[in-house]
Write a protein that holds these residues in place. Structure first.
Motif, PDB file in Angstrom:
ATOM      1  N   GLN A 133     -13.282   0.167  -5.314  1.00 22.75           N
ATOM      2  CA  GLN A 133     -13.096   1.614  -5.205  1.00 22.75           C
ATOM      3  C   GLN A 133     -12.195   1.958  -4.023  1.00 22.75           C
ATOM      4  O   GLN A 133     -11.347   2.840  -4.117  1.00 22.75           O
ATOM      5  N   ARG A 134     -12.379   1.271  -2.905  1.00 18.16           N
ATOM      6  CA  ARG A 134     -11.521   1.517  -1.740  1.00 18.16           C
ATOM      7  C   ARG A 134     -10.082   1.118  -2.026  1.00 18.16           C
ATOM      8  O   ARG A 134      -9.145   1.793  -1.604  1.00 18.16           O
ATOM      9  N   ALA A 135      -9.895   0.016  -2.738  1.00 20.94           N
ATOM     10  CA  ALA A 135      -8.542  -0.424  -3.077  1.00 20.94           C
ATOM     11  C   ALA A 135      -7.863   0.581  -4.003  1.00 20.94           C
ATOM     12  O   ALA A 135      -6.683   0.890  -3.835  1.00 20.94           O
ATOM     13  N   ILE A 136      -8.600   1.101  -4.959  1.00 18.95           N
ATOM     14  CA  ILE A 136      -8.047   2.101  -5.872  1.00 18.95           C
ATOM     15  C   ILE A 136      -7.684   3.370  -5.107  1.00 18.95           C
ATOM     16  O   ILE A 136      -6.615   3.953  -5.316  1.00 18.95           O
ATOM     17  N   ALA A 137      -8.555   3.791  -4.197  1.00 14.98           N
ATOM     18  CA  ALA A 137      -8.276   4.992  -3.404  1.00 14.98           C
ATOM     19  C   ALA A 137      -7.053   4.776  -2.515  1.00 14.98           C
ATOM     20  O   ALA A 137      -6.226   5.679  -2.350  1.00 14.98           O
ATOM     21  N   ARG A 138      -6.914   3.582  -1.952  1.00 14.55           N
ATOM     22  CA  ARG A 138      -5.763   3.283  -1.103  1.00 14.55           C
ATOM     23  C   ARG A 138      -4.476   3.306  -1.919  1.00 14.55           C
ATOM     24  O   ARG A 138      -3.455   3.831  -1.474  1.00 14.55           O
ATOM     25  N   ILE A 139      -4.516   2.772  -3.106  1.00 11.10           N
ATOM     26  CA  ILE A 139      -3.331   2.766  -3.966  1.00 11.10           C
ATOM     27  C   ILE A 139      -2.946   4.197  -4.336  1.00 11.10           C
ATOM     28  O   ILE A 139      -1.772   4.554  -4.319  1.00 11.10           O
ATOM     29  N   LYS A 140      -3.923   5.028  -4.624  1.00 13.31           N
ATOM     30  CA  LYS A 140      -3.639   6.417  -5.006  1.00 13.31           C
ATOM     31  C   LYS A 140      -3.077   7.220  -3.840  1.00 13.31           C
ATOM     32  O   LYS A 140      -2.208   8.055  -4.031  1.00 13.31           O
ATOM     33  N   THR A 141      -3.571   6.982  -2.632  1.00 16.47           N
ATOM     34  CA  THR A 141      -3.127   7.785  -1.492  1.00 16.47           C
ATOM     35  C   THR A 141      -1.821   7.294  -0.896  1.00 16.47           C
ATOM     36  O   THR A 141      -1.038   8.088  -0.386  1.00 16.47           O
ATOM     37  N   THR A 142      -1.548   6.008  -0.927  1.00  9.69           N
ATOM     38  CA  THR A 142      -0.341   5.486  -0.297  1.00  9.69           C
ATOM     39  C   THR A 142       0.776   5.228  -1.293  1.00  9.69           C
ATOM     40  O   THR A 142       1.865   4.852  -0.902  1.00  9.69           O
ATOM     41  N   LYS A 143       0.492   5.398  -2.551  1.00 10.20           N
ATOM     42  CA  LYS A 143       1.487   5.170  -3.607  1.00 10.20           C
ATOM     43  C   LYS A 143       2.057   3.756  -3.542  1.00 10.20           C
ATOM     44  O   LYS A 143       3.235   3.535  -3.752  1.00 10.20           O
ATOM     45  N   GLU A 144       1.171   2.789  -3.225  1.00 13.53           N
ATOM     46  CA  GLU A 144       1.603   1.401  -3.199  1.00 13.53           C
ATOM     47  C   GLU A 144       1.920   0.950  -4.618  1.00 13.53           C
ATOM     48  O   GLU A 144       1.276   1.385  -5.574  1.00 13.53           O
ATOM     49  N   PRO A 145       2.912   0.082  -4.758  1.00 10.95           N
ATOM     50  CA  PRO A 145       3.185  -0.435  -6.104  1.00 10.95           C
ATOM     51  C   PRO A 145       2.022  -1.301  -6.582  1.00 10.95           C
ATOM     52  O   PRO A 145       1.391  -2.008  -5.800  1.00 10.95           O
ATOM     53  N   ILE A 146       1.737  -1.208  -7.850  1.00  9.65           N
ATOM     54  CA  ILE A 146       0.643  -1.975  -8.423  1.00  9.65           C
ATOM     55  C   ILE A 146       1.134  -3.379  -8.730  1.00  9.65           C
ATOM     56  O   ILE A 146       2.224  -3.569  -9.265  1.00  9.65           O
TER      57      ILE A 146
END
Length: 92
Positions: A69-82
């Protein structure tokens, strides 16, 4: 392997939840008194071992869920490439 870990934990927890009482029941039948409370150390060790095994797997499952869940939230907030190796395939 990382994507399969929650399913492996679920399978192991299911096996322990159903198989643990069966194993404990079989161990409890031995000895001079085959009823509750256990009278032999092996019965207590089996009970403690099965209980600890289930608790460790439950804790690992919860920790893995929180980490995901933290990783998903981090990806959503920082717009990191998947990472495409770990992402679900595009079915459209």
């Amino acid at each position: 392997m990382a994507r399969r870990l929650p399913f492996i934990l679920l399978g192991l927890m299911t096996l322990a939840a159903f198989g643990g009482p069966v194993v404990f029941g079989l161990v409890l039948q031995g000895g001079p008194r085959p009823d509750w409370p256990p009278d032999r150390p092996v019965e207590w060790w089996t009970l403690a071992g099965v209980t600890a095994m289930v608790l460790v797997m439950m804790t690992a499952s919860i920790a893995l869920s929180v980490a995901n869940q933290r990783a998903i939230a981090r990806i959503k907030t920082t717009k990191e490439p998947i990472d495409t190796d770990r992402a679900a395939p595009n079915t459209s």
